[in-house]
Design an enzyme around this catalytic site. Structure first.
Site, PDB file in Angstrom:
ATOM      1  N   THR A 146      -1.378  -1.927   5.523  1.00 18.58           N
ATOM      2  CA  THR A 146      -1.746  -1.007   6.605  1.00 18.58           C
ATOM      3  C   THR A 146      -1.165   0.401   6.430  1.00 18.58           C
ATOM      4  O   THR A 146      -1.672   1.352   7.019  1.00 18.58           O
ATOM      5  CB  THR A 146      -1.277  -1.564   7.967  1.00 18.58           C
ATOM      6  OG1 THR A 146       0.120  -1.838   7.879  1.00 18.58           O
ATOM      7  CG2 THR A 146      -2.040  -2.816   8.334  1.00 18.58           C
ATOM      8  N   ASP A 147      -0.117   0.531   5.599  1.00 20.62           N
ATOM      9  CA  ASP A 147       0.595   1.816   5.543  1.00 20.62           C
ATOM     10  C   ASP A 147      -0.292   2.976   5.094  1.00 20.62           C
ATOM     11  O   ASP A 147      -0.214   4.075   5.642  1.00 20.62           O
ATOM     12  CB  ASP A 147       1.799   1.722   4.600  1.00 20.62           C
ATOM     13  CG  ASP A 147       2.901   0.834   5.159  1.00 20.62           C
ATOM     14  OD1 ASP A 147       2.819   0.462   6.345  1.00 20.62           O
ATOM     15  OD2 ASP A 147       3.835   0.507   4.405  1.00 20.62           O
ATOM     16  N   SER A 149       0.822  -1.217   0.000  1.00 22.72           N
ATOM     17  CA  SER A 149       0.000   0.000   0.000  1.00 22.72           C
ATOM     18  C   SER A 149       0.855   1.266   0.000  1.00 22.72           C
ATOM     19  O   SER A 149       0.353   2.362  -0.209  1.00 22.72           O
ATOM     20  CB  SER A 149      -1.007   0.004   1.138  1.00 22.72           C
ATOM     21  OG  SER A 149      -0.403   0.320   2.363  1.00 22.72           O
TER      22      SER A 149
HETATM   23  N1  ASP Z   1       4.051  -1.982   3.655  1.00 18.16           N
HETATM   24  C1  ASP Z   1       2.918  -2.828   3.838  1.00 18.16           C
HETATM   25  C2  ASP Z   1       1.714  -2.210   3.158  1.00 18.16           C
HETATM   26  O1  ASP Z   1       1.183  -1.245   3.619  1.00 18.16           O
HETATM   27  C3  ASP Z   1       2.653  -3.074   5.269  1.00 18.16           C
HETATM   28  C4  ASP Z   1       1.450  -3.960   5.475  1.00 18.16           C
HETATM   29  O2  ASP Z   1       1.204  -4.899   4.720  1.00 18.16           O
HETATM   30  O3  ASP Z   1       0.701  -3.724   6.386  1.00 18.16           O
HETATM   31  O4  ASP Z   1       1.269  -2.719   2.161  1.00 18.16           O
END
Ligand code: ASP
Length: 327
Positions: free
Chosen positions: A91-92, A58
């Site tokens: 989550t980012d 994300s």
């Molecule tokens: N960097 C990852 C994303 O946001 C972290 C996650 O998977 O939560 O896609």
């Protein structure tokens, strides 16, 4: 029949509710069939169908994926395909996608974003439980009319208030100014507030991406006008200040923002602090300088709203301010 063509799975013995699961990013489950194998009891919650819109971290989220997501969800709404939608998402930037959808979807249907903080290979991976909880929320009639929701770690948040607050903890999503709006676990689903009675009108999306460029400028000690001037030079139509304290910045930066506002760049003051309101005309003369303030919206959400407002032709600081005040 409910569901979508693309590797959709149906559970015909669950008669009443249907949830579409849209993977923006998968976290260990490559298709819907995996859900039934690995998440015990999920098949009892709803008839579940699945679509993959994209598969990116994300951190790479962009207007193209957002437009695709909206198109897919609107089709589901228009065709009355499902009773709820779950979107798996990194989550980012989850809070940005949630808030974007909140502003452009005009529906009572539950739209729930979910992710995981631990990889599927970790001891104590949180993905399966989070996805179960999200399905449970999306398929529940009491989730209707609550806008776009984020569900992680047994907690339900509203799109406007939620933010990622911790780099690694499973309890990363919080709503610092308002608190969560509910809790969910295998035994119960509890909302703390009644559903909102009135829905704000959705903002329109242009026919195709991109949205107008809005830059965030992070305020800091020893700051001059350069970052603001650079943003104007590269064609920003709007600037969100991630200001110090109550959305403030150095004299050089504020003067440059005032000059930008005079040239028609829409300026919104937010804060880098992480919680609290940015109020008008306290330390900065917003009325005189032609600025709006973000109130409870953090810089990344203020940026999303400002892009949408500019795309809808709303650029007058007073009208922008009014739009920021709408829940
Ligand atoms: N960097 C990852 C994303 O946001 C972290 C996650 O998977 O939560 O896609």
């Amino acid at each position: 029949m409910r569901g979508f063509a693309n590797w959709a799975i149906y559970r015909d013995h669950i008669p009443n509710n249907a949830v579409n699961w849209i993977t923006q990013k998968n976290f260990g489950f490559s298709d819907a069939a995996d859900l039934f194998v690995f998440i015990s009891g999920i098949d009892k919650l709803a008839q579940i169908s699945a679509d993959q819109i994209s598969s990116i971290g994300s951190q790479d989220m962009n207007d193209n994926v957002w437009f695709d997501l909206v198109k897919r969800i609107r089709t589901a709404i228009d065709n009355k395909e499902v009773d709820g939608v779950v979107i798996t998402h990194g989550t980012d930037t989850m809070e940005e996608t949630a808030f974007f959808l909140q502003n452009v979807l005009d529906t009572d249907m539950p739209v729930v974003l979910v992710g995981s903080m631990r990889p599927s290979t970790a001891i104590g991976a949180d993905g399966p439980a989070n996805l179960y909880d999200a399905m449970r929320v999306a398929s529940a009639p009491e989730s209707r009319g609550r806008g776009v929701l984020v569900v992680l770690n047994d907690t339900i948040h509203a799109a406007r208030w939620v933010q990622k607050t911790n780099t690694t903890s499973v309890q990363t999503f919080r709503s610092p100014d308002a608190g969560p709006i509910g809790y969910v676990d295998t035994g119960s689903l509890r909302f703390l507030h009644p559903a909102a009675p009135v829905k704000a009108a959705a903002l329109k999306l242009p026919d195709a991406p991109p949205l107008p460029r809005v830059d965030i400028i992070y305020s800091h000690a020893n700051m001059d006008a350069a970052e603001v001037e650079d943003a104007v030079k590269r064609g920003a139509k709007g600037i969100v200040l991630a200001g110090v304290g109550d959305g403030n910045s150095s004299k050089g930066a504020i003067d440059a923002l005032a000059a930008a506002a005079k040239q028609g760049v829409v300026v919104v003051r937010s804060t880098r602090v992480g919680s609290g309101y940015v109020n008008r005309n306290v330390e900065v003369e917003d009325d005189k300088l032609g600025f709006a303030v973000s109130l409870d919206l953090n810089p990344q959400k203020a940026r999303v709203l400002l892009e949408l407002l500019i795309a809808n032709g709303i650029t007058d600081p007073k009208a922008v301010q009014q739009a920021f005040a709408q829940p």
